[in-house]
Design an enzyme around this catalytic site. Structure first.
Site, PDB file in Angstrom:
ATOM      1  CG  HIS A 125      10.170   1.569  -5.362  1.00  0.00           C
ATOM      2  ND1 HIS A 125      11.134   1.763  -4.409  1.00  0.00           N
ATOM      3  CD2 HIS A 125      10.581   0.508  -6.098  1.00  0.00           C
ATOM      4  CE1 HIS A 125      12.100   0.886  -4.566  1.00  0.00           C
ATOM      5  NE2 HIS A 125      11.786   0.096  -5.577  1.00  0.00           N
ATOM      6  CE  LYS A 177      -9.142  -8.520 -11.067  1.00  0.00           C
ATOM      7  NZ  LYS A 177      -9.182  -9.289 -12.338  1.00  0.00           N
TER       8      LYS A 177
END
Length: 284
Positions: A125, A177
């Site tokens: 979302h 990451k």
């Protein structure tokens, strides 16, 4: 919607590449296409069990490489995305892979995937800054190299890159990451907790004392990855996939840069790379 009930069945609006004499799926597996111009590639030597594979929308591609192990997957590939799984990955339970908003999931060869693993390229979302009103949670691809070990319950979120030879601990949450090769990352949020390691796929469950003694040392460089000049890497492959407009074009990239890319160190990630976030914005 089109549903593939058996290998060898022809579809009207989508394409399946499979040799029904050399690959199998069981009755508990569901394969569906909700749009058109999507491609499912199943190499020879694939066995799919207790899985759900859905190509949602148009121009998606799912590529399952040959595997000496059974595939157990919950896959949702939305429009203009790609899910590529390399050779001989072991799935201990159903892994959930979801690609959204023109982003991709790439998994190299020879990985270990435990129970309850989720991989997704979107939140999904929309999230905005109260100050600027600009969106702050753009979707990004998730990229994994060769011989990675993903622990039970790990959650790999948008923008994650994992270098070849690395381990993600059980219950870890990795988001945005780049994890260097031959390291262990764990925790929420995940951090590198051990550097300079490699793992072997032998399983210790039934080891007696003699076998434990035998494996106290493993004199091998097979799973140690190093930096070297390579033609294609995780970042470049994802870049090229994101630029393609059709599933056929994406398939050409997959075949050239993944299937026919045998270099050992192709998906190495170094510590300098891990200090930068891989952000791709090819849709602008």
């Amino acid at each position: 919607m089109e549903e593939l009930t058996e290998f060898g069945q022809e579809l009207r609006e989508n394409t399946v590449y499979v040799n029904p004499e050399k690959s199998t799926m069981d009755d508990c597996t569901s394969i569906r296409f909700t749009g058109k111009n999507s491609i499912l590639v199943i190499e020879d030597g694939v066995n799919i069990r207790d899985s759900e594979i859905v190509l949602e929308g148009d121009n998606a591609i799912v590529y399952l490489s040959r595997n000496k192990h059974v595939y157990r997957l919950n896959v949702h590939a939305y429009s203009n995305t790609c899910i590529y799984i390399g050779r001989d990955n072991y799935f201990n339970g159903r892994a959930t892979l979801i690609t959204s908003e023109r982003q991709n999931i790439i998994i190299g060869d020879d990985g270990l995937f435990s129970f309850g693993i989720y991989v997704r390229t979107a939140d999904p979302h929309l999230l905005y800054s109260c100050e600027t009103k600009e969106r702050i949670n753009e979707s990004r691809s998730v990229l994994m190299g060769d011989h990675v070990w993903i622990g039970q319950g790990a959650l790999l979120l948008k923008g994650t890159s994992i270098g070849s030879g690395s381990v993600i601990g059980g219950g870890a949450v990795v988001s945005g990451k780049a994890i260097p090769s031959n390291t262990v990352a764990a925790g929420n949020p995940a951090k590198v907790i051990k550097k300079g390691v490699f793992f072997s796929k032998e399983c210790v469950h039934n080891y007696g004392k003699k076998k434990s003694e035998k494996y106290k040392r493993m004199d091998s460089d097979q799973w140690i990855y190093e930096s070297e000049e390579v033609k294609y890497n995780l970042k470049s492959v994802d870049s090229h996939l994101c630029k393609q407009k059709t599933s056929q074009d994406r398939l050409m990239v997959i075949e050239q840069e993944l299937v026919n890319n045998p270099e050992k160190n192709r998906f190495y990630i170094g510590e300098k790379q891990s200090s930068r976030k891989f952000r791709f914005r090819f849709w602008k």
